[in-house]
Enzyme design. Structure first.
Site, mmCIF file in Angstrom:
data_model
loop_
_atom_site.group_PDB
_atom_site.id
_atom_site.type_symbol
_atom_site.label_atom_id
_atom_site.label_comp_id
_atom_site.label_asym_id
_atom_site.label_seq_id
_atom_site.Cartn_x
_atom_site.Cartn_y
_atom_site.Cartn_z
ATOM 1 N N ASP A 173 50.626 65.567 4.544
ATOM 2 C CA ASP A 173 50.496 64.138 3.534
ATOM 3 C C ASP A 173 51.540 64.315 2.443
ATOM 4 O O ASP A 173 51.899 65.285 2.223
ATOM 5 C CB ASP A 173 49.079 64.109 3.041
ATOM 6 N N LYS A 199 51.083 58.944 3.970
ATOM 7 C CA LYS A 199 49.750 58.544 3.561
ATOM 8 C C LYS A 199 49.862 58.394 1.950
ATOM 9 O O LYS A 199 48.950 58.717 1.355
ATOM 10 C CB LYS A 199 48.726 59.707 3.784
ATOM 11 N N MET A 209 40.937 56.989 -5.641
ATOM 12 C CA MET A 209 41.584 55.962 -5.336
ATOM 13 C C MET A 209 41.234 54.619 -6.308
ATOM 14 O O MET A 209 41.041 53.375 -5.775
ATOM 15 C CB MET A 209 41.590 55.470 -4.025
HETATM 16 C C1 LIG Z 1 43.165 59.586 0.289
HETATM 17 S S1 LIG Z 1 42.306 60.221 -1.298
HETATM 18 C C2 LIG Z 1 42.113 62.071 -0.682
HETATM 19 C C3 LIG Z 1 41.362 62.637 -1.103
HETATM 20 C C4 LIG Z 1 41.235 64.364 -0.673
HETATM 21 N N1 LIG Z 1 40.738 64.456 0.533
HETATM 22 C C5 LIG Z 1 40.249 65.051 -1.622
HETATM 23 O O1 LIG Z 1 39.433 65.697 -1.147
HETATM 24 O O2 LIG Z 1 40.890 65.223 -2.951
HETATM 25 C C6 LIG Z 1 43.433 60.253 -2.428
HETATM 26 C C7 LIG Z 1 42.689 60.528 -3.754
HETATM 27 O O3 LIG Z 1 42.372 61.410 -3.971
HETATM 28 C C8 LIG Z 1 42.488 61.777 -5.451
HETATM 29 N N2 LIG Z 1 43.095 62.980 -5.781
HETATM 30 C C9 LIG Z 1 43.893 63.681 -5.197
HETATM 31 N N3 LIG Z 1 44.608 64.650 -5.748
HETATM 32 C C10 LIG Z 1 44.282 64.559 -6.890
HETATM 33 C C11 LIG Z 1 44.732 65.291 -8.204
HETATM 34 N N4 LIG Z 1 45.437 66.201 -7.933
HETATM 35 N N5 LIG Z 1 44.574 64.539 -9.312
HETATM 36 C C12 LIG Z 1 43.633 63.597 -9.447
HETATM 37 N N6 LIG Z 1 43.228 62.850 -8.197
HETATM 38 C C13 LIG Z 1 43.658 63.478 -7.201
HETATM 39 C C14 LIG Z 1 42.903 60.455 -6.160
HETATM 40 O O4 LIG Z 1 41.962 59.455 -6.390
HETATM 41 C C15 LIG Z 1 43.886 59.972 -4.802
HETATM 42 O O5 LIG Z 1 44.121 58.471 -5.113
#
Ligand SMILES: C[S@@+](CC[C@H](N)C(=O)[O-])C[C@H]1O[C@@H](n2cnc3c(N)ncnc32)[C@H](O)[C@@H]1O
Length: 467
Positions: free
Chosen positions: A247, A269, A383
């Site tokens: 991704d 994604k 998100m």
């Molecule tokens: C589609 S979701 C996936 C979440 C992922 N599966 C998880 O468990 O973290 C994507 C969201 O995860 C959050 N996210 C992922 N990585 C991040 C990071 N390093 N710092 C802050 N938010 C993060 C944000 O809110 C982003 O919009």
């Protein structure tokens, strides 16, 4: 990387060492393990040098002369301990086109001698490009402690079966055959000192019909971005993969951990860039597994937290493909740790709730605001960058205090991390003022007042944590 690592074959070839003291002795000891013909040049030789190499090396009792490098030496080591003399050796070797190493003078070297961890034919060279030799030594000590002493024997053991494996195992299955040898019963037997049993088991496995193509899919969580937050299991699986479908949220640091020869396919994604529709990702995984590949579906955070891991697993099960999920550190816990925010706390938060702030079209996110506005828990919004204003408005309308502490954490755990410490009713404005583009989480609740760490900015005065 300042120096390109390569291993010289010096077995039975002449290596010229200019110097007769302690420095020359140290270099000679290292080199001797690779079996060169050592030739020393110096006007005087220490007794220790003669005692150790008197029988095996050639000694030229004379001052060094440029012509000494004109012979058939494949490497030259300048170890006189005298700056001018070493320099003269370096120039002579360069003139003769022979790679030269000058002790403690990297600017004169064609090659440097790394710290070495050795287990028989398994040799690991460690270099810090001359920048941090102490760190290099620490890495070496860690590797020394990590690698079993019998590993060198296992390398020779494998070497003794090379031809038999080439004859019996078809090329497409060979890598997997060796992986099973090194991570299964055979290496366990060998490393625990039962070489005869290991040999017997190896012969038995070679005589068994080799598996025809049988693929497997691992759905792996990559964590929030810092490669050190990968699990050991995720790392092992990335090292064994034939192909990795990844991704946008998986950054370069993690991609570096993938087996170098594995194929990588970006399946998108980002919010605005679904480079491959979800059904096509499922179809592709099934197809690759049926070709017998070890497929890794690599996803940011944890695959089962807003990651569609469930849908992908269902698609694989429906097609009869064997699959397993490797959890990852989800953004909420990764960002909580990065910003020193405990998501639960005996005095402030008895529960934690993860929600998605994603909304369809222009609508507000479809959430039970009343339940979320209740006190006593921490709310983590994934998100929610685009809908932060709507989220705070709905929570305040449902009775949550406007000054409830809140934090925005962008790119948590990565070098570019930003933390905004603020309050609930200011979230929407802070996203704009703070230039937040995401990925980011919003943490709302008393515990967010503790937010602190790299990239911290205070934007609005929140209510303090209740004592
Ligand atoms: C589609 S979701 C996936 C979440 C992922 N599966 C998880 O468990 O973290 C994507 C969201 O995860 C959050 N996210 C992922 N990585 C991040 C990071 N390093 N710092 C802050 N938010 C993060 C944000 O809110 C982003 O919009």
């Amino acid at each position: 990387m300042r120096y390109f690592p390569a291993f010289f074959d010096v077995k039975d070839k002449p290596v010229l060492i200019v110097g007769g003291g302690e420095l020359a002795l140290r270099k000679a000891r290292l080199l001797a393990k690779a079996g060169p013909r050592l030739v020393f040049v110096a006007t005087e030789f220490d007794d220790a040098l003669i005692a150790e190499f008197g029988q095996s090396a050639e000694f030229l009792h004379k001052p060094f002369a440029a012509v000494d490098t004109d012979g058939d030496a494949v490497l030259v080591i300048a170890a006189t301990g005298d700056a001018d003399a070493d320099e003269a050796v370096a120039f002579a070797a360069k003139g003769a086109g022979v790679p030269v190493n000058v002790v403690d003078r990297p600017e004169l070297c064609d090659f440097v001698v790394p710290s070495i961890v050795e287990r028989g034919d398994l040799a690991i060279g460690i270099s810090t490009g001359g920048n941090a030799p102490v760190l290099g030594r620490q890495v070496r000590e860690k590797l020394e402690a990590l690698l079993p002493q019998r590993l060198g024997g296992l390398v020779s053991f494998a070497g003794s079966f090379r031809d038999a494996v080439t004859a019996k195992v078809e090329p497409a299955l060979r890598r997997r055959f060796w992986e099973n040898v090194f991570s299964g019963t055979i290496s366990d037997l060998f490393l625990s000192g039962r070489e005869a049993d290991a040999r017997e088991e190896m012969v038995a496995q070679l005589n068994r019909p080799q598996d025809s193509a049988k693929g497997f899919v691992h759905i792996v969580g990559a964590g929030p971005g810092d490669p050190e937050l990968l699990t050991l299991k995720a790392l092992r699986i990335l090292q064994e993969a034939d192909i990795v479908l990844h991704d946008a949220l998986v950054g370069n640091g993690i991609m570096e951990m993938i087996r170098r020869d594995a194929e990588r396919v970006y399946v998108g994604k980002k919010k605005s860039d679904h480079s491959m529709p979800q059904e096509d990702i499922g179809t592709l995984m099934v197809k690759l597994a049926r070709e017998g590949k070890r497929v890794v579906r690599l996803k940011g955070g944890d695959p089962f937290i807003f990651g569609r891991g469930g849908e992908e697993l269902e698609a694989l099960k429906a097609a009869g493909i064997p699959a397993a999920v490797v959890p990852g550190i989800t953004a909420a816990t990764g960002c909580g740790a990065a910003a020193s925010v405990p998501l639960t706390h005996r005095d402030h938060a008895q529960a934690v709730t993860f929600v998605t702030g994603h909304a369809k079209g222009d609508t507000d996110p479809d959430l039970n605001w009343q339940a979320l506005a209740d006190l006593g828990h921490t709310l983590v919004v994934y998100m929610g960058v685009g809908t932060a204003g709507a989220i705070s408005r709905n929570l305040v309308d449902a009775g949550m205090a406007a000054q409830t502490p809140a934090a925005i954490i962008e790119k948590g755990s990565l070098p570019e991390q930003k933390i905004i410490r603020t309050r609930l009713d200011s979230l929407g404005a802070d996203i704009v003022t703070g230039g937040i583009e995401g990925p980011a989480v919003l943490i709302i609740g008393d515990v967010a007042a503790a937010a602190d760490g790299r990239g911290l900015v205070d934007l609005a005065e929140p209510q303090r944590m209740r004592a």
